[in-house]
Scaffold this active site. Structure first.
Site, PDB file in Angstrom:
ATOM      1  N   TYR A  78      38.925  15.976  67.083  1.00  0.00           N
ATOM      2  CA  TYR A  78      38.280  15.319  65.951  1.00  0.00           C
ATOM      3  C   TYR A  78      38.047  16.333  64.841  1.00  0.00           C
ATOM      4  O   TYR A  78      37.680  17.489  65.094  1.00  0.00           O
ATOM      5  CB  TYR A  78      36.953  14.694  66.374  1.00  0.00           C
ATOM      6  CG  TYR A  78      37.123  13.453  67.232  1.00  0.00           C
ATOM      7  CD1 TYR A  78      37.247  12.195  66.651  1.00  0.00           C
ATOM      8  CD2 TYR A  78      37.174  13.553  68.615  1.00  0.00           C
ATOM      9  CE1 TYR A  78      37.407  11.058  67.435  1.00  0.00           C
ATOM     10  CE2 TYR A  78      37.339  12.418  69.405  1.00  0.00           C
ATOM     11  CZ  TYR A  78      37.455  11.182  68.798  1.00  0.00           C
ATOM     12  OH  TYR A  78      37.627  10.061  69.575  1.00  0.00           O
ATOM     13  N   TYR A 122      29.029   0.413  67.911  1.00  0.00           N
ATOM     14  CA  TYR A 122      30.416   0.698  68.265  1.00  0.00           C
ATOM     15  C   TYR A 122      30.476   2.084  68.907  1.00  0.00           C
ATOM     16  O   TYR A 122      30.090   3.083  68.280  1.00  0.00           O
ATOM     17  CB  TYR A 122      31.334   0.655  67.049  1.00  0.00           C
ATOM     18  CG  TYR A 122      32.796   0.815  67.416  1.00  0.00           C
ATOM     19  CD1 TYR A 122      33.555  -0.289  67.809  1.00  0.00           C
ATOM     20  CD2 TYR A 122      33.396   2.070  67.423  1.00  0.00           C
ATOM     21  CE1 TYR A 122      34.885  -0.145  68.179  1.00  0.00           C
ATOM     22  CE2 TYR A 122      34.724   2.226  67.789  1.00  0.00           C
ATOM     23  CZ  TYR A 122      35.464   1.113  68.171  1.00  0.00           C
ATOM     24  OH  TYR A 122      36.779   1.265  68.548  1.00  0.00           O
ATOM     25  N   MET A 124      31.969   5.406  69.843  1.00  0.00           N
ATOM     26  CA  MET A 124      33.034   6.277  69.339  1.00  0.00           C
ATOM     27  C   MET A 124      33.643   7.110  70.473  1.00  0.00           C
ATOM     28  O   MET A 124      34.856   7.133  70.659  1.00  0.00           O
ATOM     29  CB  MET A 124      32.471   7.204  68.263  1.00  0.00           C
ATOM     30  CG  MET A 124      31.827   6.492  67.081  1.00  0.00           C
ATOM     31  SD  MET A 124      33.001   5.482  66.145  1.00  0.00           S
ATOM     32  CE  MET A 124      34.156   6.731  65.593  1.00  0.00           C
ATOM     33  N   HIS A 161      36.982   0.031  71.876  1.00  0.00           N
ATOM     34  CA  HIS A 161      38.386  -0.196  72.205  1.00  0.00           C
ATOM     35  C   HIS A 161      38.812   0.800  73.284  1.00  0.00           C
ATOM     36  O   HIS A 161      38.378   1.948  73.275  1.00  0.00           O
ATOM     37  CB  HIS A 161      39.285  -0.025  70.974  1.00  0.00           C
ATOM     38  CG  HIS A 161      39.100  -1.102  69.943  1.00  0.00           C
ATOM     39  ND1 HIS A 161      38.141  -1.018  68.954  1.00  0.00           N
ATOM     40  CD2 HIS A 161      39.748  -2.283  69.752  1.00  0.00           C
ATOM     41  CE1 HIS A 161      38.204  -2.099  68.197  1.00  0.00           C
ATOM     42  NE2 HIS A 161      39.172  -2.885  68.652  1.00  0.00           N
ATOM     43  N   ASN A 166      44.797   3.116  79.789  1.00  0.00           N
ATOM     44  CA  ASN A 166      43.633   3.730  80.438  1.00  0.00           C
ATOM     45  C   ASN A 166      42.936   2.701  81.331  1.00  0.00           C
ATOM     46  O   ASN A 166      41.869   2.178  81.013  1.00  0.00           O
ATOM     47  CB  ASN A 166      42.670   4.280  79.382  1.00  0.00           C
ATOM     48  CG  ASN A 166      41.648   5.231  79.981  1.00  0.00           C
ATOM     49  OD1 ASN A 166      41.448   5.266  81.194  1.00  0.00           O
ATOM     50  ND2 ASN A 166      41.002   6.002  79.126  1.00  0.00           N
ATOM     51  N   GLU A 167      43.564   2.443  82.469  1.00  0.00           N
ATOM     52  CA  GLU A 167      43.051   1.420  83.371  1.00  0.00           C
ATOM     53  C   GLU A 167      41.723   1.831  84.005  1.00  0.00           C
ATOM     54  O   GLU A 167      40.864   0.984  84.270  1.00  0.00           O
ATOM     55  CB  GLU A 167      44.083   1.136  84.469  1.00  0.00           C
ATOM     56  CG  GLU A 167      43.770  -0.055  85.350  1.00  0.00           C
ATOM     57  CD  GLU A 167      43.764  -1.386  84.600  1.00  0.00           C
ATOM     58  OE1 GLU A 167      43.197  -2.360  85.133  1.00  0.00           O
ATOM     59  OE2 GLU A 167      44.313  -1.449  83.491  1.00  0.00           O
ATOM     60  N   ALA A 169      39.274   3.580  82.577  1.00  0.00           N
ATOM     61  CA  ALA A 169      38.202   3.300  81.618  1.00  0.00           C
ATOM     62  C   ALA A 169      37.964   1.805  81.495  1.00  0.00           C
ATOM     63  O   ALA A 169      36.813   1.352  81.421  1.00  0.00           O
ATOM     64  CB  ALA A 169      38.553   3.901  80.257  1.00  0.00           C
ATOM     65  N   PHE A 172      35.987   0.666  84.378  1.00  0.00           N
ATOM     66  CA  PHE A 172      34.644   1.227  84.285  1.00  0.00           C
ATOM     67  C   PHE A 172      33.746   0.352  83.413  1.00  0.00           C
ATOM     68  O   PHE A 172      32.623   0.005  83.807  1.00  0.00           O
ATOM     69  CB  PHE A 172      34.715   2.644  83.719  1.00  0.00           C
ATOM     70  CG  PHE A 172      33.395   3.209  83.276  1.00  0.00           C
ATOM     71  CD1 PHE A 172      32.440   3.594  84.200  1.00  0.00           C
ATOM     72  CD2 PHE A 172      33.101   3.358  81.924  1.00  0.00           C
ATOM     73  CE1 PHE A 172      31.217   4.115  83.791  1.00  0.00           C
ATOM     74  CE2 PHE A 172      31.897   3.872  81.504  1.00  0.00           C
ATOM     75  CZ  PHE A 172      30.940   4.251  82.447  1.00  0.00           C
ATOM     76  N   TYR A 173      34.239  -0.030  82.246  1.00  0.00           N
ATOM     77  CA  TYR A 173      33.423  -0.835  81.335  1.00  0.00           C
ATOM     78  C   TYR A 173      33.220  -2.255  81.864  1.00  0.00           C
ATOM     79  O   TYR A 173      32.127  -2.822  81.728  1.00  0.00           O
ATOM     80  CB  TYR A 173      34.057  -0.864  79.950  1.00  0.00           C
ATOM     81  CG  TYR A 173      33.909   0.443  79.217  1.00  0.00           C
ATOM     82  CD1 TYR A 173      32.669   0.866  78.753  1.00  0.00           C
ATOM     83  CD2 TYR A 173      35.002   1.267  79.000  1.00  0.00           C
ATOM     84  CE1 TYR A 173      32.515   2.071  78.090  1.00  0.00           C
ATOM     85  CE2 TYR A 173      34.864   2.480  78.334  1.00  0.00           C
ATOM     86  CZ  TYR A 173      33.622   2.874  77.885  1.00  0.00           C
ATOM     87  OH  TYR A 173      33.478   4.074  77.243  1.00  0.00           O
TER      88      TYR A 173
END
Length: 212
Positions: A78, A122, A124, A161, A166-167, A169, A172-173
């Site tokens: 970043y 949101y 990040m 998003h 990324n299965e 992640a 996980f959510y």
């Protein structure tokens, strides 16, 4: 604690430092032909336990440590603008500390809904140093974010998003209570694959917010 160090990502967690000594001992006393027993013990020793963390704000005094953490644990870099927005309170974040050491972090921003008093959170970034993964730190960071906003009636959802590849992640959510709303093709422009899943966690009913 702005002076808390970022540990070497290759360093093991102290509470697991005896596991290889134990495996060596087991190997000596078990017949070498009983390979399945050795594999069982290896798998058990690789299972990490939950460790409790404490949280602290990311501020202008310690944001450089967020930069170090992101560079160690995220696949993308970043720019200064990302961290500048945190310094100037356009974005926000929390560190996770274990034994006064930064081991993870979560950052977010607020998206305001047009023509209403509503806004959404949101996410990040959310990341944990490699030696501390599978210790439920990511789950604790997510719960901290939810707890910070659960009494803010003007906030309807927590959104994010996840890249379609990324299965881990994504699961996980979903296990944390997020709803998979839709898949967006070509969401990303600079990484492959470009598709992303849009997920959200409902904090408050947006229809109730409209009536208030």
């Amino acid at each position: 604690n702005p002076q808390s160090p970022i540990p070497n990502p290759q360093s093991p967690i102290p509470i697991f430092k005896y596991e290889f000594i134990f495996l060596k001992y087991i190997y000596k006393i078990i017949n070498k032909n009983k390979l399945q027993i050795i594999i069982f013990f290896c798998l058990k020793m690789s299972e990490k336990k939950e460790i409790k963390v404490v949280f602290g704000d990311i501020t202008k005094n310690n944001y450089n440590q967020l930069k170090q953490l992101n560079n160690l644990s995220l696949p993308v870099r970043y720019g200064d603008g990302f961290y500048g927005r945190i310094v100037h309170h356009y974005r926000y974040g929390r560190f996770a500390y274990y034994n006064d050491v930064i081991v993870g972090a979560i950052t977010w921003k607020y998206d305001h809904c047009e023509n209403t008093n509503q806004k959404n959170v949101y996410i990040m970034t959310i990341n944990v140093l490699e030696p501390y993964k599978r210790c439920k730190i990511g789950t604790q960071l997510l719960k901290e974010l939810i707890n910070l906003h659960k009494d803010m009636k003007e906030i309807s959802y927590i959104n994010l998003h996840v890249q379609e590849s990324n299965e881990i992640a994504r699961k996980f959510y979903i296990s944390a209570g997020f709803e998979e709303v839709k898949k967006i093709e070509n969401y990303y422009t600079d990484v492959e694959p470009r598709g992303a899943y849009y997920l959200r966690y409902k904090l408050h009913d947006p229809e109730e917010n409209k009536s208030n």
